[in-house]
Design a protein around this motif. Structure first.
Motif, PDB file in Angstrom:
ATOM      1  N   ASN A  74       0.834  -1.193   0.000  1.00  0.00           N
ATOM      2  CA  ASN A  74       0.000   0.000   0.000  1.00  0.00           C
ATOM      3  C   ASN A  74       0.872   1.248   0.000  1.00  0.00           C
ATOM      4  OD1 ASN A  74      -2.208   1.741   0.267  1.00  0.00           O
ATOM      5  ND2 ASN A  74      -2.080   1.674   2.491  1.00  0.00           N
TER       6      ASN A  74
ATOM      7  N   LEU B 226      -3.603   2.387   5.985  1.00  0.00           N
ATOM      8  CA  LEU B 226      -4.701   1.534   6.414  1.00  0.00           C
ATOM      9  C   LEU B 226      -4.401   0.989   7.803  1.00  0.00           C
ATOM     10  CD1 LEU B 226      -5.156  -0.414   3.070  1.00  0.00           C
ATOM     11  CD2 LEU B 226      -6.707   1.307   4.000  1.00  0.00           C
TER      12      LEU B 226
ATOM     13  N   ALA C 205     -10.362  -2.500   2.210  1.00  0.00           N
ATOM     14  CA  ALA C 205      -9.564  -1.972   1.100  1.00  0.00           C
ATOM     15  C   ALA C 205     -10.033  -2.585  -0.206  1.00  0.00           C
ATOM     16  CB  ALA C 205      -8.089  -2.285   1.322  1.00  0.00           C
TER      17      ALA C 205
ATOM     18  N   VAL D 284      -2.531  -2.415  -3.242  1.00  0.00           N
ATOM     19  CA  VAL D 284      -3.855  -2.011  -2.772  1.00  0.00           C
ATOM     20  C   VAL D 284      -4.303  -0.896  -3.712  1.00  0.00           C
ATOM     21  CG1 VAL D 284      -5.088  -0.819  -0.911  1.00  0.00           C
ATOM     22  CG2 VAL D 284      -3.455  -2.621  -0.359  1.00  0.00           C
TER      23      VAL D 284
ATOM     24  N   LYS E 103      -8.551   2.631  -0.222  1.00  0.00           N
ATOM     25  CA  LYS E 103      -9.393   2.305   0.918  1.00  0.00           C
ATOM     26  C   LYS E 103     -10.836   2.183   0.436  1.00  0.00           C
ATOM     27  CE  LYS E 103     -10.412   3.785   5.622  1.00  0.00           C
ATOM     28  NZ  LYS E 103     -10.120   4.773   6.656  1.00  0.00           N
TER      29      LYS E 103
END
Length: 80
Positions: free
Chosen positions: A20, A25, A31, A61, A64
């Motif tokens: 990420n 996070l 996510a 990722v 979010k």
């Protein structure tokens, strides 16, 4: 860089690690990660966070997950 352990379902015992570079996070967050096809995304549950890189390459990722957004994940039928 943040490395995030994620589960596709909260009750899963197996987790997958993603890298990420975006908004940090925390455990308990949700996510977005690439789906198997690479054309869509899946919602995952963050179960762990570290700054130590694992000894294997990680997918990114995508961001979010915010439940109130209009985005819809790829159907769960082809979940990992």
């Amino acid at each position: 860089m943040q490395y995030v352990q994620c589960k596709f379902r909260e009750e899963d015992s197996r987790s997958y690690t993603y890298e990420n570079e975006g908004e940090p996070l925390a455990v308990g967050d949700m996510a977005k990660v690439p789906d198997r096809s690479g054309d869509g995304w899946k919602r995952v549950y963050v179960s762990g966070v570290t700054d130590e890189a694992p000894p294997f390459p990680c997918k990114p990722v995508l961001g979010k997950y915010e439940p109130e957004s209009d985005d819809k994940p790829t159907p769960a039928a082809d979940a990992a």
